[in-house]
Write a protein that holds these residues in place. Structure first.
Motif, PDB file in Angstrom:
ATOM      1  N   GLY A  15       0.821  -1.210   0.000  1.00 15.53           N
ATOM      2  CA  GLY A  15       0.000   0.000   0.000  1.00 15.53           C
ATOM      3  C   GLY A  15       0.851   1.253   0.000  1.00 15.53           C
ATOM      4  N   GLN A  16       0.478   2.226   0.826  1.00 18.76           N
ATOM      5  CA  GLN A  16       1.165   3.514   0.815  1.00 18.76           C
ATOM      6  C   GLN A  16       2.550   3.467   1.463  1.00 18.76           C
ATOM      7  OE1 GLN A  16      -1.227   7.104   1.538  1.00 18.76           O
ATOM      8  NE2 GLN A  16      -3.013   5.770   1.776  1.00 18.76           N
ATOM      9  N   ALA A  17       2.899   2.355   2.084  1.00 12.55           N
ATOM     10  CA  ALA A  17       4.224   2.214   2.689  1.00 12.55           C
ATOM     11  C   ALA A  17       5.250   1.673   1.706  1.00 12.55           C
ATOM     12  CB  ALA A  17       4.150   1.294   3.905  1.00 12.55           C
ATOM     13  N   ALA A  18       4.879   1.452   0.464  1.00 14.68           N
ATOM     14  CA  ALA A  18       5.761   0.789  -0.501  1.00 14.68           C
ATOM     15  C   ALA A  18       7.085   1.529  -0.674  1.00 14.68           C
ATOM     16  CB  ALA A  18       5.052   0.635  -1.843  1.00 14.68           C
ATOM     17  N   ASP A  19       7.030   2.841  -0.842  1.00 15.38           N
ATOM     18  CA  ASP A  19       8.260   3.593  -1.123  1.00 15.38           C
ATOM     19  C   ASP A  19       9.255   3.502   0.032  1.00 15.38           C
ATOM     20  OD1 ASP A  19       7.286   4.302  -3.580  1.00 15.38           O
ATOM     21  OD2 ASP A  19       6.638   6.311  -2.976  1.00 15.38           O
ATOM     22  N   GLN A  20       8.785   3.654   1.260  1.00 18.95           N
ATOM     23  CA  GLN A  20       9.716   3.660   2.387  1.00 18.95           C
ATOM     24  C   GLN A  20      10.291   2.276   2.658  1.00 18.95           C
ATOM     25  OE1 GLN A  20       6.666   5.466   4.700  1.00 18.95           O
ATOM     26  NE2 GLN A  20       6.529   3.774   6.168  1.00 18.95           N
ATOM     27  N   LEU A  21       9.551   1.221   2.279  1.00 17.04           N
ATOM     28  CA  LEU A  21      10.071  -0.128   2.448  1.00 17.04           C
ATOM     29  C   LEU A  21      11.038  -0.493   1.332  1.00 17.04           C
ATOM     30  CD1 LEU A  21       6.870  -2.054   3.623  1.00 17.04           C
ATOM     31  CD2 LEU A  21       8.760  -1.211   5.018  1.00 17.04           C
ATOM     32  N   LYS A  22      10.653  -0.227   0.094  1.00 14.57           N
ATOM     33  CA  LYS A  22      11.503  -0.600  -1.042  1.00 14.57           C
ATOM     34  C   LYS A  22      12.794   0.208  -1.079  1.00 14.57           C
ATOM     35  CE  LYS A  22       7.761  -2.375  -3.918  1.00 14.57           C
ATOM     36  NZ  LYS A  22       6.995  -2.247  -5.188  1.00 14.57           N
ATOM     37  N   MET A  23      12.820   1.354  -0.435  1.00  9.88           N
ATOM     38  CA  MET A  23      14.043   2.140  -0.342  1.00  9.88           C
ATOM     39  C   MET A  23      15.167   1.330   0.294  1.00  9.88           C
ATOM     40  SD  MET A  23      14.573   5.842   1.541  1.00  9.88           S
ATOM     41  CE  MET A  23      13.480   6.744   0.448  1.00  9.88           C
ATOM     42  N   THR A  24      14.819   0.406   1.199  1.00  7.64           N
ATOM     43  CA  THR A  24      15.821  -0.411   1.872  1.00  7.64           C
ATOM     44  C   THR A  24      15.981  -1.790   1.236  1.00  7.64           C
ATOM     45  OG1 THR A  24      14.238  -1.395   3.420  1.00  7.64           O
ATOM     46  CG2 THR A  24      15.235   0.711   4.063  1.00  7.64           C
ATOM     47  N   ALA A  25      15.260  -2.062   0.159  1.00  4.90           N
ATOM     48  CA  ALA A  25      15.283  -3.365  -0.534  1.00  4.90           C
ATOM     49  C   ALA A  25      14.786  -4.492   0.367  1.00  4.90           C
ATOM     50  CB  ALA A  25      16.677  -3.692  -1.076  1.00  4.90           C
ATOM     51  N   ILE A  26      14.026  -4.170   1.393  1.00  7.06           N
ATOM     52  CA  ILE A  26      13.488  -5.221   2.254  1.00  7.06           C
ATOM     53  C   ILE A  26      12.460  -6.065   1.513  1.00  7.06           C
ATOM     54  CG2 ILE A  26      11.619  -3.821   3.224  1.00  7.06           C
ATOM     55  CD1 ILE A  26      13.744  -6.500   5.035  1.00  7.06           C
ATOM     56  N   ASP A  27      11.899  -5.528   0.420  1.00  6.87           N
ATOM     57  CA  ASP A  27      10.935  -6.306  -0.362  1.00  6.87           C
ATOM     58  C   ASP A  27      11.558  -7.583  -0.908  1.00  6.87           C
ATOM     59  OD1 ASP A  27      12.354  -4.213  -1.865  1.00  6.87           O
ATOM     60  OD2 ASP A  27      11.326  -5.003  -3.620  1.00  6.87           O
ATOM     61  N   LYS A  28      12.859  -7.561  -1.206  1.00  2.28           N
ATOM     62  CA  LYS A  28      13.531  -8.769  -1.706  1.00  2.28           C
ATOM     63  C   LYS A  28      13.636  -9.822  -0.607  1.00  2.28           C
ATOM     64  CE  LYS A  28      16.261  -6.714  -5.459  1.00  2.28           C
ATOM     65  NZ  LYS A  28      15.861  -5.321  -5.410  1.00  2.28           N
ATOM     66  N   ILE A  29      13.806  -9.387   0.622  1.00  2.00           N
ATOM     67  CA  ILE A  29      13.864 -10.322   1.743  1.00  2.00           C
ATOM     68  C   ILE A  29      12.465 -10.850   2.047  1.00  2.00           C
ATOM     69  CG2 ILE A  29      14.600 -10.633   4.128  1.00  2.00           C
ATOM     70  CD1 ILE A  29      16.853 -10.041   2.115  1.00  2.00           C
ATOM     71  N   HIS A  30      11.470  -9.962   2.006  1.00  2.00           N
ATOM     72  CA  HIS A  30      10.094 -10.390   2.195  1.00  2.00           C
ATOM     73  C   HIS A  30       9.686 -11.409   1.133  1.00  2.00           C
ATOM     74  CE1 HIS A  30       8.873  -6.478   4.523  1.00  2.00           C
ATOM     75  NE2 HIS A  30       9.548  -7.331   5.262  1.00  2.00           N
ATOM     76  N   ALA A  31      10.119 -11.171  -0.115  1.00  2.00           N
ATOM     77  CA  ALA A  31       9.760 -12.080  -1.211  1.00  2.00           C
ATOM     78  C   ALA A  31      10.324 -13.475  -0.997  1.00  2.00           C
ATOM     79  CB  ALA A  31      10.245 -11.506  -2.543  1.00  2.00           C
ATOM     80  N   SER A  32      11.386 -13.570  -0.199  1.00  2.00           N
ATOM     81  CA  SER A  32      11.972 -14.875   0.121  1.00  2.00           C
ATOM     82  C   SER A  32      11.257 -15.544   1.283  1.00  2.00           C
ATOM     83  CB  SER A  32      13.456 -14.709   0.468  1.00  2.00           C
ATOM     84  OG  SER A  32      14.173 -14.149  -0.614  1.00  2.00           O
ATOM     85  N   GLY A  33      10.260 -14.845   1.862  1.00  2.00           N
ATOM     86  CA  GLY A  33       9.477 -15.446   2.927  1.00  2.00           C
ATOM     87  C   GLY A  33       9.891 -15.054   4.327  1.00  2.00           C
ATOM     88  N   TYR A  34      10.735 -14.027   4.456  1.00  2.00           N
ATOM     89  CA  TYR A  34      11.208 -13.604   5.776  1.00  2.00           C
ATOM     90  C   TYR A  34      10.574 -12.270   6.157  1.00  2.00           C
ATOM     91  CZ  TYR A  34      14.636 -17.239   4.839  1.00  2.00           C
ATOM     92  OH  TYR A  34      15.233 -18.433   4.534  1.00  2.00           O
ATOM     93  N   TRP A  35       9.685 -12.330   7.167  1.00  2.00           N
ATOM     94  CA  TRP A  35       8.947 -11.148   7.616  1.00  2.00           C
ATOM     95  C   TRP A  35       9.189 -10.854   9.095  1.00  2.00           C
ATOM     96  CZ3 TRP A  35       5.550  -8.319   4.319  1.00  2.00           C
ATOM     97  CH2 TRP A  35       5.390  -8.851   3.044  1.00  2.00           C
ATOM     98  N   GLY A  36      10.195 -11.504   9.677  1.00  2.00           N
ATOM     99  CA  GLY A  36      10.509 -11.290  11.087  1.00  2.00           C
ATOM    100  C   GLY A  36       9.922 -12.337  12.013  1.00  2.00           C
ATOM    101  N   GLU A  37       9.409 -13.418  11.476  1.00  2.00           N
ATOM    102  CA  GLU A  37       8.797 -14.464  12.289  1.00  2.00           C
ATOM    103  C   GLU A  37       9.787 -15.018  13.320  1.00  2.00           C
ATOM    104  OE1 GLU A  37       5.883 -16.625  13.783  1.00  2.00           O
ATOM    105  OE2 GLU A  37       5.509 -15.513  11.913  1.00  2.00           O
ATOM    106  N   GLY A  38       9.327 -15.124  14.561  1.00  2.00           N
ATOM    107  CA  GLY A  38      10.154 -15.696  15.616  1.00  2.00           C
ATOM    108  C   GLY A  38      11.107 -14.731  16.279  1.00  2.00           C
ATOM    109  N   ILE A  39      11.163 -13.497  15.813  1.00  2.00           N
ATOM    110  CA  ILE A  39      12.063 -12.493  16.384  1.00  2.00           C
ATOM    111  C   ILE A  39      11.305 -11.660  17.406  1.00  2.00           C
ATOM    112  CG2 ILE A  39      13.612 -10.568  15.892  1.00  2.00           C
ATOM    113  CD1 ILE A  39      14.456 -13.335  14.753  1.00  2.00           C
TER     114      ILE A  39
END
Length: 568
Positions: free
Chosen positions: A159-183
């Motif tokens: 949604g509207q948070a796309a720019d601030q997230l993709k700025m850090t390339a975290i979308d590539k990590i999310h796409a691999s299935g890592y969203w912070g589970e267990g942390i």
């Protein structure tokens, strides 16, 4: 006359009690820190430490090979009992500083404690007017449209948070299935208004347990206090598909109210210290702190700039200890860049803390972002993220934009959570270095942006995952025992994508500089892992290495090299 005044007072109490505040007498209290000379080893043992360290905390210690030490010993109960009286209330003990925070009505009740043989220091922390119990009305939230608990995490639903997230390339990590589970993430802030009712946090309430501590009012309630912490939490934890996402919505969150938004006193630093101790006991992996301290309400003197050396303030000492327990501490640099102070705050001055500055959408420094260096000349902040017009969860349930390093910081903390999930064996020191080495300005850092904006994908590569190897030869000694030697790199063909040269050192602080290659980067101060990123390598390239010591480290420090090619 007295009776008449009492009736008027009673009428006002009844008339004004409309669900907002109970009318109670207000008294002024004073807070002091009492430090003890020792932990009375006759009364304590490491068995006592095991009583308050949870299995998760012990597991983290075991994973990082961290043993118990004197910081894990509790404060001696006999000392605490001795300073308690009808005039002295002990709010809490702090095992890391070996002392206790007390509340008194009369300054003399605290000052007289200096004569006790086991008391080392008694320091004034500030005063506050405290009323009776408060009963605040909770508003009904305006819900976002989606039901986040029923929708799986999806990089296409930022949604509207796309720019601030993709700025850090975290979308590539999310796409691999890592969203912070267990942390486990501890958020230290001024309050978390409506987190218990806003739909963007519904997945936390229904799928996980949110645990809270109020170290200001000690009422166990943080959802009707200041909203700042809710906005901060949203940057990491919120999930409203197609409308908003935080950087680590699958993590587990622990909320600590340490900041009193009505005051600015040293007591709040001590509240932070106590929260960090509790976080350690709970096995917390990451502390996010969008707080920092430089000046205080009168008559307390401000911190001097000389104090910002990462070792002097109470909060800096606690942050250092937290990292030594295996916790990644992420802290905002501060918003004083366009004020007279200009410099960063504490604990952002601590070397091991990930200090976060702010950029705007065009990647320029935000005018308010506080700058380094530290008092002892170290480069700070470390990294930055979007802090100008950051999209946040609003108290009414939608989204809005606001400014501050308070909001760039949790974005980075969430990135750290996802990387930690992906690389559970990585220590906080290594993770901090990976964030720095992957950043956009690593080869040309400055005191406003540090090393720039981290690239979560490159940071993950630097931490050793998902590397497709091609044949490559490193000629010259694999073990570098000389302060100056040559290195030749050969690859089967021209390499357009980044090449990572790993240097591992058995000593802690080594400098490596690279010559005979245009545009190559050099390492500033580092730990025992370093990465050099090279681009556009042809099939033969000579690089000259010059290894030199840092301060008192001998120049003949052994290191070894490894070549790694990321998959195209």
């Amino acid at each position: 006359m007295v009776k008449r005044l009492f009736i008027v007072f009673l009428f006002l109490c009844i008339f004004l009690n409309i669900g907002e505040v109970k009318c109670q007498p207000t008294a002024e209290y004073h807070h002091y820190l009492v430090l003890f000379k020792d932990k009375g080893l006759r009364y304590t043992s490491f068995r006592d430490s095991l009583k308050f360290l949870t299995p998760e905390a012990l597991d983290r210690r075991k994973r990082f090979h961290i043993g118990l030490d004197s910081f894990d010993l509790p404060v001696t109960k006999a000392y605490l009992d001795n300073i308690r009286s009808a005039d002295v209330r002990v709010l809490y003990a702090t095992r890391w500083l070996n002392g206790a925070v007390i509340r008194v009505k009369n300054h003399d009740a605290a000052r007289i404690l200096r004569i006790k043989f086991f008391v080392d220091q008694v320091t004034y922390l500030g005063s506050a007017k405290i009323s009776g119990d408060r009963q605040l009305r909770i508003e009904d939230p305006d819900e976002l449209n989606s039901d986040p608990a029923s929708v799986p995490f999806d990089v296409n639903a930022y949604g509207q948070a796309a720019d601030q997230l993709k700025m850090t390339a975290i979308d590539k990590i999310h796409a691999s299935g890592y969203w912070g589970e267990g942390i486990r993430v501890a958020v230290l802030d001024a309050g978390f208004r409506k987190v218990n009712s806003l739909s963007a946090f519904k997945h936390l309430r229904t799928e996980k347990e949110i645990r809270v501590w109020d170290l200001v009012d000690f009422d166990g309630e943080v959802y009707t206090d200041d909203a700042h912490g809710m906005h901060v939490l949203g940057c990491m934890a919120a999930w409203a598909p197609k409308e908003y996402s935080g950087s680590a919505p699958a993590a587990e969150y622990f909320l600590f109210r340490t900041e009193n938004s009505a005051t600015e006193t040293l007591l709040e630093e001590l509240n932070w210290v106590r929260a960090a101790e509790i976080a350690d006991s709970l096995g917390i992996d990451i502390i996010n702190s969008s707080l920092g301290y430089t000046t205080f309400d009168e008559p307390l003197p401000p911190h001097s700039r000389d104090d910002l050396d990462g070792q002097t303030t109470y909060i800096a000492k606690a942050a250092q200890i937290a990292v030594s327990r295996g916790i990644l501490v992420v802290n905002s640099a501060g918003n004083d860049g366009n004020k007279s102070w200009r410099k960063l705050n504490s604990p952002a001055d601590v070397e091991e803390v990930v200090s976060v500055g702010s950029v705007d959408a065009k990647l320029n420094p935000s005018p308010f972002t506080s700058s380094g260096p530290t008092a002892d000349g170290r480069m700070k902040p470390d990294v930055c993220a979007l802090g100008s017009s950051t999209v946040l969860i609003a108290t009414y349930g939608g989204v809005y934009r606001s400014n501050g390093t308070s909001y760039s910081t949790p974005i980075i903390a969430g990135v750290g959570a996802c990387l930690m999930e992906k690389h559970p064996e990585v220590t906080p020191i290594e993770l901090r270095l990976a964030l720095i080495f992957s950043s956009s300005r690593f080869s040309n850092p400055d005191t406003l942006l540090g090393s720039g904006i981290p690239n979560a994908y490159f940071a993950s590569l630097a931490l050793g995952a998902d590397l497709g190897r091609e044949s490559a030869v490193v000629e010259s000694p694999k073990n570098i025992n000389c302060p100056d030697c040559n290195l030749s790199i050969y690859s089967p063909s021209e390499v357009k994508h980044p090449l990572y040269l790993s240097i591992y050192s058995c000593r802690k602080f080594i400098f490596f500089k690279y010559y005979k290659y245009e545009g190559s980067q050099y390492f500033r101060r580092m730990g025992n892992l370093a990465r050099l990123t090279l681009n556009n390598i042809d099939n033969s390239r000579d690089i000259r290495l010059k290894a030199g010591p840092h301060k008192k480290i001998k120049p003949r420090a052994k290191a070894w090299l490894d070549m790694e090619f990321p998959a195209q």
